[in-house]
Design an enzyme around this catalytic site. Sequence first.
Site, PDB file in Angstrom:
ATOM      1  N   ASP A 129       0.767  -1.099  -0.230  1.00 17.84           N
ATOM      2  CA  ASP A 129      -0.046  -0.225   0.175  1.00 17.84           C
ATOM      3  C   ASP A 129       0.877   1.429  -0.048  1.00 17.84           C
ATOM      4  O   ASP A 129       0.472   2.169  -0.811  1.00 17.84           O
ATOM      5  CB  ASP A 129      -0.994  -0.006   1.306  1.00 17.84           C
ATOM      6  CG  ASP A 129      -2.016  -1.113   1.045  1.00 17.84           C
ATOM      7  OD1 ASP A 129      -2.541  -1.022   0.040  1.00 17.84           O
ATOM      8  OD2 ASP A 129      -2.644  -1.572   2.146  1.00 17.84           O
ATOM      9  N   ASN A 176      -4.329   9.021   2.330  1.00 23.12           N
ATOM     10  CA  ASN A 176      -4.573   8.342   3.532  1.00 23.12           C
ATOM     11  C   ASN A 176      -5.138   9.386   4.378  1.00 23.12           C
ATOM     12  O   ASN A 176      -5.991   9.194   5.085  1.00 23.12           O
ATOM     13  CB  ASN A 176      -3.421   7.513   3.967  1.00 23.12           C
ATOM     14  CG  ASN A 176      -3.309   6.106   3.910  1.00 23.12           C
ATOM     15  OD1 ASN A 176      -4.289   5.593   3.153  1.00 23.12           O
ATOM     16  ND2 ASN A 176      -2.366   5.501   4.021  1.00 23.12           N
ATOM     17  N   ASP A 202      -0.403  15.346  21.838  1.00 19.02           N
ATOM     18  CA  ASP A 202       0.469  15.073  21.034  1.00 19.02           C
ATOM     19  C   ASP A 202       0.435  15.355  19.322  1.00 19.02           C
ATOM     20  O   ASP A 202       1.285  15.881  18.645  1.00 19.02           O
ATOM     21  CB  ASP A 202       0.812  13.407  20.885  1.00 19.02           C
ATOM     22  CG  ASP A 202       1.651  12.956  22.038  1.00 19.02           C
ATOM     23  OD1 ASP A 202       2.027  13.971  22.934  1.00 19.02           O
ATOM     24  OD2 ASP A 202       2.226  11.846  22.128  1.00 19.02           O
ATOM     25  N   TYR A 243      -3.038   4.958   9.458  1.00 20.15           N
ATOM     26  CA  TYR A 243      -2.526   5.701  11.099  1.00 20.15           C
ATOM     27  C   TYR A 243      -3.859   5.974  11.792  1.00 20.15           C
ATOM     28  O   TYR A 243      -3.740   5.789  13.075  1.00 20.15           O
ATOM     29  CB  TYR A 243      -1.748   6.911  10.501  1.00 20.15           C
ATOM     30  CG  TYR A 243      -1.074   7.414  11.693  1.00 20.15           C
ATOM     31  CD1 TYR A 243       0.115   6.962  12.241  1.00 20.15           C
ATOM     32  CD2 TYR A 243      -1.732   8.517  12.559  1.00 20.15           C
ATOM     33  CE1 TYR A 243       0.752   7.275  13.244  1.00 20.15           C
ATOM     34  CE2 TYR A 243      -0.914   9.200  13.346  1.00 20.15           C
ATOM     35  CZ  TYR A 243       0.139   8.794  13.842  1.00 20.15           C
ATOM     36  OH  TYR A 243       0.958   9.313  15.063  1.00 20.15           O
ATOM     37  N   LYS A 299      -6.329   4.415  12.379  1.00 20.95           N
ATOM     38  CA  LYS A 299      -6.698   3.232  13.154  1.00 20.95           C
ATOM     39  C   LYS A 299      -5.929   2.994  14.307  1.00 20.95           C
ATOM     40  O   LYS A 299      -6.240   2.578  15.376  1.00 20.95           O
ATOM     41  CB  LYS A 299      -6.857   1.846  12.248  1.00 20.95           C
ATOM     42  CG  LYS A 299      -7.545   0.630  13.003  1.00 20.95           C
ATOM     43  CD  LYS A 299      -7.586  -0.615  12.085  1.00 20.95           C
ATOM     44  CE  LYS A 299      -8.101  -1.717  13.052  1.00 20.95           C
ATOM     45  NZ  LYS A 299      -7.326  -2.060  14.057  1.00 20.95           N
TER      46      LYS A 299
HETATM   47  P1  NAP Z   1       5.637   2.544   6.460  1.00 18.02           P
HETATM   48  O1  NAP Z   1       5.714   3.173   7.922  1.00 18.02           O
HETATM   49  O2  NAP Z   1       6.590   2.024   5.819  1.00 18.02           O
HETATM   50  O3  NAP Z   1       4.449   1.604   6.620  1.00 18.02           O
HETATM   51  C1  NAP Z   1       3.143   1.822   7.333  1.00 18.02           C
HETATM   52  C2  NAP Z   1       2.214   0.602   7.163  1.00 18.02           C
HETATM   53  O4  NAP Z   1       1.031   0.986   6.816  1.00 18.02           O
HETATM   54  C3  NAP Z   1       2.576  -0.299   5.761  1.00 18.02           C
HETATM   55  O5  NAP Z   1       2.262  -1.890   6.248  1.00 18.02           O
HETATM   56  C4  NAP Z   1       1.379   0.036   4.949  1.00 18.02           C
HETATM   57  O6  NAP Z   1       1.142  -1.104   4.082  1.00 18.02           O
HETATM   58  C5  NAP Z   1       0.468   0.328   5.770  1.00 18.02           C
HETATM   59  N1  NAP Z   1      -0.596   0.924   5.188  1.00 18.02           N
HETATM   60  C6  NAP Z   1      -0.559   2.409   4.248  1.00 18.02           C
HETATM   61  N2  NAP Z   1      -1.809   2.568   4.042  1.00 18.02           N
HETATM   62  C7  NAP Z   1      -2.723   1.808   4.504  1.00 18.02           C
HETATM   63  C8  NAP Z   1      -4.029   1.828   4.653  1.00 18.02           C
HETATM   64  N3  NAP Z   1      -4.575   2.812   3.841  1.00 18.02           N
HETATM   65  N4  NAP Z   1      -4.738   0.860   5.440  1.00 18.02           N
HETATM   66  C9  NAP Z   1      -3.913   0.044   5.948  1.00 18.02           C
HETATM   67  N5  NAP Z   1      -2.572  -0.072   5.997  1.00 18.02           N
HETATM   68  C10 NAP Z   1      -1.768   0.828   5.187  1.00 18.02           C
HETATM   69  O7  NAP Z   1       4.708   3.827   5.683  1.00 18.02           O
HETATM   70  P2  NAP Z   1       4.579   4.090   4.027  1.00 18.02           P
HETATM   71  O8  NAP Z   1       4.384   2.548   3.562  1.00 18.02           O
HETATM   72  O9  NAP Z   1       5.264   5.061   3.460  1.00 18.02           O
HETATM   73  O10 NAP Z   1       2.821   4.410   4.402  1.00 18.02           O
HETATM   74  C11 NAP Z   1       2.606   5.724   4.731  1.00 18.02           C
HETATM   75  C12 NAP Z   1       1.248   5.295   5.671  1.00 18.02           C
HETATM   76  O11 NAP Z   1       1.474   4.393   6.497  1.00 18.02           O
HETATM   77  C13 NAP Z   1       0.716   6.630   6.417  1.00 18.02           C
HETATM   78  O12 NAP Z   1      -0.069   7.213   5.287  1.00 18.02           O
HETATM   79  C14 NAP Z   1      -0.077   5.893   7.595  1.00 18.02           C
HETATM   80  O13 NAP Z   1      -1.471   5.757   7.184  1.00 18.02           O
HETATM   81  C15 NAP Z   1       0.796   4.587   7.719  1.00 18.02           C
HETATM   82  N6  NAP Z   1       1.380   4.637   9.082  1.00 18.02           N
HETATM   83  C16 NAP Z   1       0.812   4.191  10.000  1.00 18.02           C
HETATM   84  C17 NAP Z   1       1.393   4.132  11.224  1.00 18.02           C
HETATM   85  C18 NAP Z   1       0.868   3.397  12.460  1.00 18.02           C
HETATM   86  O14 NAP Z   1      -0.179   3.018  12.262  1.00 18.02           O
HETATM   87  N7  NAP Z   1       1.317   3.838  13.390  1.00 18.02           N
HETATM   88  C19 NAP Z   1       2.591   4.956  11.544  1.00 18.02           C
HETATM   89  C20 NAP Z   1       3.234   5.476  10.442  1.00 18.02           C
HETATM   90  C21 NAP Z   1       2.435   5.543   9.061  1.00 18.02           C
HETATM   91  P3  NAP Z   1       1.911  -1.840   3.246  1.00 18.02           P
HETATM   92  O15 NAP Z   1       3.038  -2.797   4.056  1.00 18.02           O
HETATM   93  O16 NAP Z   1       1.289  -2.646   2.400  1.00 18.02           O
HETATM   94  O17 NAP Z   1       2.846  -1.045   2.313  1.00 18.02           O
END
Ligand code: NAP
Length: 274
Positions: free
Chosen positions: A45, A122, A150, A163, A165
């Site tokens: 993703d 996102n 924060d 993020y 969720k």
């Molecule tokens: P990353 O830190 O390398 O990966 C973040 C994870 O979020 C990966 O496992 C990615 O899936 C997954 N992801 C991305 N979009 C998603 C969605 N709409 N629904 C469910 N999972 C999703 O960051 P990145 O790959 O550059 O992606 C940036 C996105 O990661 C941000 O927009 C944010 O939504 C998410 N993120 C989440 C957190 C958290 O949950 N604490 C922290 C930082 C970022 P894949 O493994 O398939 O790439």
Amino acid sequence: MRIALVHNYTNGSLKVSDKLKALLLNEQFTMVSTDPNIVISVGGDGTLLSAFHRYAHLLDQVRFIGVHTGHLGFYTDWREYNIDELVSSLKNDTGEFIQYPLLDVELVYTDTKKSKHFLALNESTIKQPNGTLVCDVFIKEEHFERFRGDGLCVSTPTGSTGYNKSVGGAVLHPRLEALQLTEMASLNNRIFRTLSSPMIIAPDEWIRLKPVGVDKISLTIDQLVSEENDIDHIRMKIADERIRFARYQHTHFWNRVEDAFIGAKQYDADSMDS
Ligand code: NAP
């Protein structure tokens, strides 16, 4: 049909991307890096997010397709084992698509009153790089609360499983045209008070965030992070633009959620009978 391929650099993605490119060239598709009308991302993703930002200036002409080289993703319907089927769907393409809302983020600066626009697929988050963020939250220009904590996250429906969720937001079906505001570790006591629960904003509403007493904030737009100085306020609304995905097969949204977050059924079948 002009097809652009965007991939990440894992061995699996490079292998699938090479194989897909060979299949597409064999079928006489034109491979391009500029001005595509189909963008295929190969990776996760996160790779689809990168592909979206690379081609966000062409949203009115581009349809996206995501091939996941790990598990099934939220934007990535295809897997290595069915790329032959993907190529034959492209050959028989009739232009069908499904589209989802995007987040329009407008930064308005104090000094010059200039502004900058971003699109997020996102979410967008704001934090204070050093210490507690204090921020007035307005909904449709009405002051709603003064947040201390924060940070704040505003997500799209498809971003609700990202993020959003992780910071306690609800998972929204992507057909809903709504934005969600979630708090990150809000300060709540007898003096400071916020709603302390996620809020879902109607399609004709917008959110305005006005940082208080800081000259620097940390802003994210999906995977992109920047430090912004002299911000007066940030306005977030559903964008006029949409992202379109080529629709050749359909995975039920709640199956995808179950697959990603719950996995194999944990319950004991016998206990379900009682
Ligand atoms: P990353 O830190 O390398 O990966 C973040 C994870 O979020 C990966 O496992 C990615 O899936 C997954 N992801 C991305 N979009 C998603 C969605 N709409 N629904 C469910 N999972 C999703 O960051 P990145 O790959 O550059 O992606 C940036 C996105 O990661 C941000 O927009 C944010 O939504 C998410 N993120 C989440 C957190 C958290 O949950 N604490 C922290 C930082 C970022 P894949 O493994 O398939 O790439």
